[in-house]
Design a protein around this motif. Structure first.
Motif: not given
Length: 212
Positions: A37-55
């Motif tokens: 809760l920072l100044d009534d804003t929503n903070v969303i973090s996205v972490l990418p996957v380093d390992a490549e999915e073989w499929r």
């Protein structure tokens, strides 16, 4: 991806007339939702996957004929895709017995090995037997032979109850019979005509059954 976006939308506390942009950097991502809760804003973090999915490389080519960025994988993708089938958002591999095997990712493969090896119907098989059992159940991933061997070696129950020989090695010793005449057979042959050169008319035959 639709489930991830739905979870993001349900976790955001926006007003009726408010809106927020959520950038997607990669196709395969793991969302990390941080409620701050920072100044009534929503903070969303996205972490990418380093390992490549073989499929995903095979799915991109089968569905959209899209090659990976690395040129070295183009010939490999073309060589492998004829044995794969993408049906209803699930990737299958056609075995030599013409049976469709469901392709699993890393997490699903670990769950399948754990269930087949030490689950309700698991018999703590060895690595090759575990690999055969998983193929019989209808699963496939590229490194399943190596993973099954390592999984069987890491099983603690197998290490405790394996059929190990705990006796120290030592030279072999000859076995001496305690009763040398317990397995003998005696018989008398005769009379002999004509007699032998020494004049004997009967022969006593003794046979040891062990050495004949």
């Amino acid at each position: 991806m639709a489930d991830v976006l739905a979870n993001l939308a349900s976790s955001m506390t926006l007003g009726k007339d408010e809106a927020a942009d959520v950038p997607i950097c990669q196709r395969w991502v793991i969302p990390l939702i941080i409620e701050m809760l920072l100044d009534d804003t929503n903070v969303i973090s996205v972490l990418p996957v380093d390992a490549e999915e073989w499929r995903q490389l095979l799915i991109d080519y089968l569905e959209h004929e899209k090659f990976p960025d690395d040129l070295r994988h183009h010939s490999e993708i073309r060589r492998r895709t004829p044995r794969f089938l993408y049906y209803k958002r699930t990737l299958y591999r056609c075995s030599f017995e013409r049976v469709l095997l469901r392709c699993l990712g890393e997490e699903e493969a670990n769950q399948a090995m754990e269930e087949a090896h030490s689950g309700v119907c698991g018999a703590h098989q060895s690595g090759p037997k575990l690999h055969f059992q998983l193929k019989k159940m209808g699963y496939y991933w590229p490194s399943m032979v190596k993973d099954c061997l390592e999984h069987a070696k890491r099983c603690q129950v197998c290490q405790f109850h394996s059929n190990f020989i705990h006796q120290q090695p030592e030279p072999l010793h000859h076995t001496v019979a305690s009763w040398p005449f317990d397995a003998w057979g005696l018989d008398v042959v005769g009379p002999i005509t004509p007699k032998s050169s020494a004049g004997e008319a009967y022969i006593l035959v003794a046979t040891y059954y062990f050495s004949k």
